[in-house]
Design an enzyme around this catalytic site. Structure first.
Site, mmCIF file in Angstrom:
data_model
loop_
_atom_site.group_PDB
_atom_site.id
_atom_site.type_symbol
_atom_site.label_atom_id
_atom_site.label_comp_id
_atom_site.label_asym_id
_atom_site.label_seq_id
_atom_site.Cartn_x
_atom_site.Cartn_y
_atom_site.Cartn_z
ATOM 1 N N ALA A 1 0.850 -1.196 0.000
ATOM 2 C CA ALA A 1 0.000 0.000 0.000
ATOM 3 C C ALA A 1 0.883 1.242 0.000
ATOM 4 C CB ALA A 1 -0.934 -0.004 1.200
ATOM 5 N N SER A 2 2.132 1.064 -0.369
ATOM 6 C CA SER A 2 3.093 2.168 -0.487
ATOM 7 C C SER A 2 3.113 3.016 0.777
ATOM 8 C CB SER A 2 2.798 3.010 -1.723
ATOM 9 O OG SER A 2 2.854 2.219 -2.876
ATOM 10 N N HIS A 3 2.705 4.250 0.656
ATOM 11 C CA HIS A 3 2.812 5.208 1.759
ATOM 12 C C HIS A 3 1.572 5.254 2.647
ATOM 13 C CE1 HIS A 3 0.922 7.162 -1.655
ATOM 14 N NE2 HIS A 3 0.242 7.858 -0.775
ATOM 15 N N ARG B 1 4.324 -5.193 5.763
ATOM 16 C CA ARG B 1 3.139 -4.865 6.556
ATOM 17 C C ARG B 1 2.635 -6.115 7.281
ATOM 18 N NH1 ARG B 1 0.734 0.040 4.885
ATOM 19 N NH2 ARG B 1 2.052 0.965 3.289
#
Length: 148
Positions: free
Chosen positions: A65-67, A133
């Site tokens: 989800a990148s950032h 994550r």
């Protein structure tokens, strides 16, 4: 993937959350990580089909989800030369992600294969990666079931 024989059985292990609608966009799918399990499984199925539609060229799957917030996650397909997924296939992503039953997942796959004249005897090739994550291991396992 030469047929869709075991898809319904594997799909039952990754049920779609009730009342949730998924939409594939430029960034792929993004939402709360645990909510994506069924979608990532189905992206695995579609990645294999996409590879077969490209005569066995490698398709990429990225789980990240990148950032976004740590609780979030996402999944995105990447075409053979590293480019974004062909836009016409984005609709297929949303369609399969929102299939309400295991049997409907199989029907969507068969419909795509027919519409795109895909030779299911071609061996698909898919590479994938994920970030660190907390939901990553769950989503990776779902993806691997979709690629099985």
């Amino acid at each position: 993937m030469t047929s869709f024989g075991n898809v319904a059985e594997y799909s039952a292990k990754h049920p779609k959350p009730a009342g949730v609608t998924f939409a594939y966009g430029t960034a792929g799918f993004r939402t709360i990580g645990e909510t994506l399990e069924s979608t990532v499984f189905r992206v695995g199925l579609l990645a294999s089909l996409r590879s077969q539609s490209k005569q066995g060229k490698v398709i990429g799957v990225m789980i990240t989800a990148s950032h976004n917030h740590e609780r979030d996650n996402g999944v995105k397909l990447v075409d053979p030369m590293g480019e974004m997924l062909q836009q016409s296939w984005e609709g297929y992503c949303s369609e399969i992600a929102n299939a309400e039953s295991n049997e409907q997942v199989v029907q969507v796959l068969a419909s795509i294969a027919q519409a795109e004249s895909i030779d299911l005897s071609i061996t698909p090739r898919v590479v994938y990666a994920r970030d660190t994550r907390p939901s990553g291991p769950l989503l990776q396992a779902a993806l691997e079931d979709g690629l099985a």
